[in-house]
Write a protein that holds these residues in place. Structure first.
Motif, PDB file in Angstrom:
ATOM      1  N   GLU A  60       0.665  -1.283  -0.063  1.00 51.99           N
ATOM      2  CA  GLU A  60       0.007  -0.011   0.095  1.00 51.99           C
ATOM      3  C   GLU A  60       0.825   1.286  -0.030  1.00 51.99           C
ATOM      4  O   GLU A  60       0.594   2.169  -0.722  1.00 51.99           O
ATOM      5  CB  GLU A  60      -0.967  -0.182   1.245  1.00 51.99           C
ATOM      6  CG  GLU A  60      -1.902  -1.206   1.078  1.00 51.99           C
ATOM      7  CD  GLU A  60      -2.800  -1.132   2.443  1.00 51.99           C
ATOM      8  OE1 GLU A  60      -2.792  -0.225   3.217  1.00 51.99           O
ATOM      9  OE2 GLU A  60      -3.447  -2.083   2.592  1.00 51.99           O
ATOM     10  N   ASP A  61       1.630   1.351   0.953  1.00 54.98           N
ATOM     11  CA  ASP A  61       2.806   2.564   0.770  1.00 54.98           C
ATOM     12  C   ASP A  61       4.001   2.632  -0.003  1.00 54.98           C
ATOM     13  O   ASP A  61       4.559   3.590  -0.004  1.00 54.98           O
ATOM     14  CB  ASP A  61       3.262   2.602   2.536  1.00 54.98           C
ATOM     15  CG  ASP A  61       1.996   2.957   3.562  1.00 54.98           C
ATOM     16  OD1 ASP A  61       0.933   3.003   2.827  1.00 54.98           O
ATOM     17  OD2 ASP A  61       2.120   2.602   4.575  1.00 54.98           O
ATOM     18  N   LYS A  62       4.239   1.176  -0.669  1.00 52.57           N
ATOM     19  CA  LYS A  62       5.252   1.195  -1.275  1.00 52.57           C
ATOM     20  C   LYS A  62       6.582   1.489  -0.761  1.00 52.57           C
ATOM     21  O   LYS A  62       7.640   2.121  -1.380  1.00 52.57           O
ATOM     22  CB  LYS A  62       5.202   2.258  -2.854  1.00 52.57           C
ATOM     23  CG  LYS A  62       3.805   1.891  -3.274  1.00 52.57           C
ATOM     24  CD  LYS A  62       3.602   0.480  -3.751  1.00 52.57           C
ATOM     25  CE  LYS A  62       2.322   0.239  -4.879  1.00 52.57           C
ATOM     26  NZ  LYS A  62       2.150  -1.080  -5.159  1.00 52.57           N
ATOM     27  N   LYS A  63       6.847   1.215   0.534  1.00 55.86           N
ATOM     28  CA  LYS A  63       8.167   1.427   1.226  1.00 55.86           C
ATOM     29  C   LYS A  63       9.009   0.360   0.962  1.00 55.86           C
ATOM     30  O   LYS A  63       8.709  -0.907   0.659  1.00 55.86           O
ATOM     31  CB  LYS A  63       7.664   1.605   2.540  1.00 55.86           C
ATOM     32  CG  LYS A  63       6.895   2.663   3.133  1.00 55.86           C
ATOM     33  CD  LYS A  63       6.643   2.670   4.814  1.00 55.86           C
ATOM     34  CE  LYS A  63       5.865   4.052   5.050  1.00 55.86           C
ATOM     35  NZ  LYS A  63       6.501   5.298   4.817  1.00 55.86           N
ATOM     36  N   SER A  64      10.462   0.583   0.959  1.00 55.34           N
ATOM     37  CA  SER A  64      11.342  -0.382   0.920  1.00 55.34           C
ATOM     38  C   SER A  64      11.841  -1.244   1.918  1.00 55.34           C
ATOM     39  O   SER A  64      12.615  -0.459   2.623  1.00 55.34           O
ATOM     40  CB  SER A  64      12.531   0.489   0.023  1.00 55.34           C
ATOM     41  OG  SER A  64      12.088   0.735  -1.260  1.00 55.34           O
ATOM     42  N   VAL A  65      11.235  -2.221   2.329  1.00 57.52           N
ATOM     43  CA  VAL A  65      11.298  -2.524   3.461  1.00 57.52           C
ATOM     44  C   VAL A  65      11.275  -4.389   3.489  1.00 57.52           C
ATOM     45  O   VAL A  65      10.734  -4.622   2.755  1.00 57.52           O
ATOM     46  CB  VAL A  65      10.576  -2.055   4.565  1.00 57.52           C
ATOM     47  CG1 VAL A  65       9.057  -2.296   4.330  1.00 57.52           C
ATOM     48  CG2 VAL A  65      10.866  -2.870   6.014  1.00 57.52           C
ATOM     49  N   LYS A  66      12.330  -4.933   4.331  1.00 54.08           N
ATOM     50  CA  LYS A  66      12.164  -6.470   4.182  1.00 54.08           C
ATOM     51  C   LYS A  66      12.264  -6.900   5.615  1.00 54.08           C
ATOM     52  O   LYS A  66      12.436  -6.215   6.454  1.00 54.08           O
ATOM     53  CB  LYS A  66      13.376  -7.070   3.730  1.00 54.08           C
ATOM     54  CG  LYS A  66      13.397  -6.848   1.977  1.00 54.08           C
ATOM     55  CD  LYS A  66      14.706  -7.492   1.448  1.00 54.08           C
ATOM     56  CE  LYS A  66      14.681  -7.502  -0.191  1.00 54.08           C
ATOM     57  NZ  LYS A  66      15.594  -8.469  -0.740  1.00 54.08           N
ATOM     58  N   LEU A  67      11.272  -7.913   5.896  1.00 52.70           N
ATOM     59  CA  LEU A  67      11.379  -8.721   7.420  1.00 52.70           C
ATOM     60  C   LEU A  67      11.867  -9.902   7.081  1.00 52.70           C
ATOM     61  O   LEU A  67      11.382 -10.760   6.522  1.00 52.70           O
ATOM     62  CB  LEU A  67       9.720  -8.506   7.482  1.00 52.70           C
ATOM     63  CG  LEU A  67       9.392  -9.231   8.924  1.00 52.70           C
ATOM     64  CD1 LEU A  67       9.960  -8.674   9.934  1.00 52.70           C
ATOM     65  CD2 LEU A  67       7.855  -9.569   9.090  1.00 52.70           C
ATOM     66  N   PHE A  68      12.764 -10.255   8.336  1.00 55.60           N
ATOM     67  CA  PHE A  68      13.426 -11.692   8.400  1.00 55.60           C
ATOM     68  C   PHE A  68      12.712 -12.003   9.609  1.00 55.60           C
ATOM     69  O   PHE A  68      12.897 -11.463  10.810  1.00 55.60           O
ATOM     70  CB  PHE A  68      14.618 -11.503   8.334  1.00 55.60           C
ATOM     71  CG  PHE A  68      15.517 -10.992   7.225  1.00 55.60           C
ATOM     72  CD1 PHE A  68      15.947 -12.072   6.278  1.00 55.60           C
ATOM     73  CD2 PHE A  68      15.729  -9.630   6.929  1.00 55.60           C
ATOM     74  CE1 PHE A  68      16.426 -11.641   4.954  1.00 55.60           C
ATOM     75  CE2 PHE A  68      16.027  -9.100   5.765  1.00 55.60           C
ATOM     76  CZ  PHE A  68      16.581 -10.228   4.714  1.00 55.60           C
TER      77      PHE A  68
END
Length: 204
Positions: free
Chosen positions: A56-64
């Motif tokens: 939705e926000d198009k943020k550049s983030v990854k979750l491990f």
């Protein structure tokens, strides 16, 4: 309150082991959460938050996500539902979680409830800043005024809002990292032993 002695030196030594899963990249913010894949940890709401941030926000983030548990299939199905396979990575079980936590930009605790969080304590020791839901022990770890990390109300929307605000604020994250390093020093063996010795001196 006298806290248990933590093997700080060993944690720091292990945190320096080579790790290739979490790649430092200025284009992405790397989040990590550690724990059993069980309802208490509320990883399902963390995945829904990732959906809002990424899709939705198009943020550049990854979750491990580091850990195993009986909800693994359910959580992986949720990742597929939201088309987050490239953004949510399951690391499984590892005997050395510290090297992963150290390489991440931010530790996220989404738990419904905790005791005195070992994972958050270890994150502070290796100098990784923390954002967490309000659980038992978090104010002891991060300060009553959130001097050493961010504590949100224990609901999905508040955690999302606080995390969303941090993702595009590298200056704030760097400041939190310095505070995490500062707070982590309180768990050194020397510091713990001093407190214990002082307690016994007062009893004599």
């Amino acid at each position: 309150i006298l806290y248990n002695v933590v093997e700080v030196d060993r944690i720091l030594e292990l945190s320096n082991e080579f790790e290739e899963e979490i790649v430092k990249n200025e284009e992405f913010l790397n989040l990590i959460s550690v724990g059993r894949l069980v309802p208490q940890k509320a990883f399902d709401r963390l995945i829904r938050i990732m959906n809002r941030c990424v899709n939705e926000d198009k943020k550049s983030v990854k979750l491990f996500l580091l850990g195993t548990g009986y909800l693994e299939k359910e959580l992986k199905d949720l990742v597929c539902k939201y088309k987050l396979k490239d953004s949510v990575i399951f690391l499984g079980y590892n005997t050395n979680p510290y090297k992963f936590v150290k390489n991440a930009d931010l530790f996220v605790c989404s738990s419904l409830h905790e005791g005195f969080s070992t994972a958050v304590t270890e994150s502070l020791i290796v100098g990784t800043p923390v954002i967490t839901t309000e659980c038992s022990g978090m104010r002891e770890l991060l300060g009553e005024k959130q001097e050493y990390g961010i504590i949100t109300s224990n609901n999905e929307d508040d955690l999302y809002m606080s995390l969303s605000n941090l993702i595009n604020n590298p200056i704030k994250i760097e400041a939190l990292k310095e505070k995490a390093i500062e707070r982590g020093k309180m768990f050194s063996v020397e510091e713990r032993v001093k407190k214990i010795e002082s307690f016994f001196d007062q009893m004599v």
